[in-house]
Design a protein around this motif. Structure first.
Motif, short mmCIF file in Angstrom:
data_model
loop_
_atom_site.label_atom_id
_atom_site.label_comp_id
_atom_site.label_asym_id
_atom_site.label_seq_id
_atom_site.Cartn_x
_atom_site.Cartn_y
_atom_site.Cartn_z
N LEU A 9 0.91 -1.26 0.09
CA LEU A 9 -0.07 0.14 -0.04
C LEU A 9 0.84 1.15 0.06
O LEU A 9 0.29 2.31 -0.17
N GLU A 10 2.17 1.18 0.13
CA GLU A 10 3.03 2.45 0.18
C GLU A 10 3.77 2.36 -1.16
O GLU A 10 4.64 3.46 -1.24
N VAL A 15 -2.68 6.43 -4.18
CA VAL A 15 -3.60 7.48 -3.97
C VAL A 15 -4.01 7.60 -2.73
O VAL A 15 -5.07 6.50 -2.25
N VAL A 16 -3.76 8.50 -1.79
CA VAL A 16 -4.47 8.56 -0.54
C VAL A 16 -4.82 9.96 -0.43
O VAL A 16 -4.34 11.04 -0.69
N VAL A 17 -6.34 10.19 -0.12
CA VAL A 17 -7.02 11.46 -0.23
C VAL A 17 -7.92 11.74 1.10
O VAL A 17 -8.30 10.69 1.80
N SER A 18 -7.70 12.92 1.86
CA SER A 18 -8.57 13.16 3.11
C SER A 18 -9.91 13.67 2.65
O SER A 18 -10.63 13.80 3.75
N GLY A 28 -1.93 -3.01 -8.07
CA GLY A 28 -0.72 -3.93 -8.17
C GLY A 28 -0.73 -4.68 -6.67
O GLY A 28 0.51 -5.01 -6.31
N GLN A 29 -1.87 -4.89 -6.12
CA GLN A 29 -1.95 -5.50 -4.92
C GLN A 29 -1.93 -7.00 -4.82
O GLN A 29 -1.91 -7.64 -3.75
N LEU A 30 -2.04 -7.69 -5.97
CA LEU A 30 -1.95 -9.16 -6.07
C LEU A 30 -0.88 -9.59 -6.53
O LEU A 30 -0.50 -8.95 -8.01
N ARG A 81 -3.87 4.61 6.79
CA ARG A 81 -3.94 5.67 5.44
C ARG A 81 -5.35 6.29 5.68
O ARG A 81 -5.63 7.40 4.95
N LEU A 82 -6.28 5.90 6.27
CA LEU A 82 -7.66 6.30 6.32
C LEU A 82 -7.84 7.13 7.68
O LEU A 82 -8.94 7.65 8.03
N GLY A 83 -6.81 7.18 8.61
CA GLY A 83 -6.84 7.85 9.86
C GLY A 83 -7.93 7.08 10.80
O GLY A 83 -8.47 7.91 11.82
#
Length: 228
Positions: A9-10, A15-18, A28-30, A81-83
């Motif tokens: 996830l790094e 993309v990380v949005v708040s 590409g997580q698999l 990452r989501l707080g």
């Protein structure tokens, strides 16, 4: 083989949005080597929609993937990452979808019983269309007012978001195969039991009346919304 790596996830393209709500989009997580077994072991539901995970419906690879997706390590990585502190403390509900009809994907926020939701896609390919591609939205009345570019439901794409009163998301009407595993972290075990019962009833209803379900959704507007 480990199917999921929390450190993936790094990746720099994650993309990380708040704002206006917290969400992430990761690619590409698999592993490529797992494609054949995950495809073979995916459940063969006869009806469209999301259904509660039953181990007997799935092959070994899918069950192993779900074990990892609901693990404290993955929950912690997503929660950071989501707080959300200690996301793994909450009960999880896993639902799986093999296909959709045009009724699905209307704009919504998810119910208040959900803390966060993750979606992991397993489609080998996707047509050159926006239909069926997930959109994170700024408002409940526009499927085009996107916070970030839409996400194709392709193998290894993972999205997650923190539920809020403005966590609007949905997709354009689509009918056909769309493979996805959804994990929801819930406020209580009671909510998990209630949603599981409702999902099993929905599975039975769609098995008996699937043709009606398709007809009901055939004329859905692109901007249609609903309350969970």
């Amino acid at each position: 083989m480990n199917l999921l790596d929390p450190h993936a996830l790094e990746r720099p393209d994650t993309v990380v949005v708040s704002e206006p709500f917290a969400f992430l989009v990761a690619h590409g997580q698999l592993p490529e080597a797992a494609r054949p077994s995950l495809g073979t072991d995916f459940p063969r539901y006869p009806s469209a929609g999301f259904f509660p995970h039953e181990r007997v419906d799935c092959g070994a690879a899918i069950n192993a993937l779900i074990d990892e997706l609901t693990s404290p390590a993955i929950a912690g990585a997503i929660g950071r990452r989501l707080g959300i502190a200690n996301l793994g403390q909450y009960p999880t509900l896993v639902t799986i979808c093999r296909a959709l009809n045009r009724r699905h994907g209307t704009i919504h926020t998810d119910s208040r019983s959900k803390i966060a939701t993750a979606l992991l896609y397993l489609n080998e390919s996707w047509p050159e269309t926006s239909a069926g591609c997930l959109r994170f939205l700024r408002r409940a009345d526009s499927i085009d007012d996107q916070v970030t570019p839409e996400i194709k439901p392709l193998y290894g794409n993972l999205v997650a978001f923190r539920r809020s009163d403005c966590s609007f998301h949905g997709h354009l009407p689509y009918e056909g195969e769309r493979r996805v595993i959804q994990v929801a972290w819930l406020t209580s075990e009671e909510e998990k039991s209630r949603k599981t019962r409702r999902g099993r009833f929905s599975r039975l209803f769609k098995k008996l009346f699937g043709a009606i379900d398709r007809r009901i959704g055939a004329g859905r507007r692109d901007d249609a919304s609903h309350l969970d």
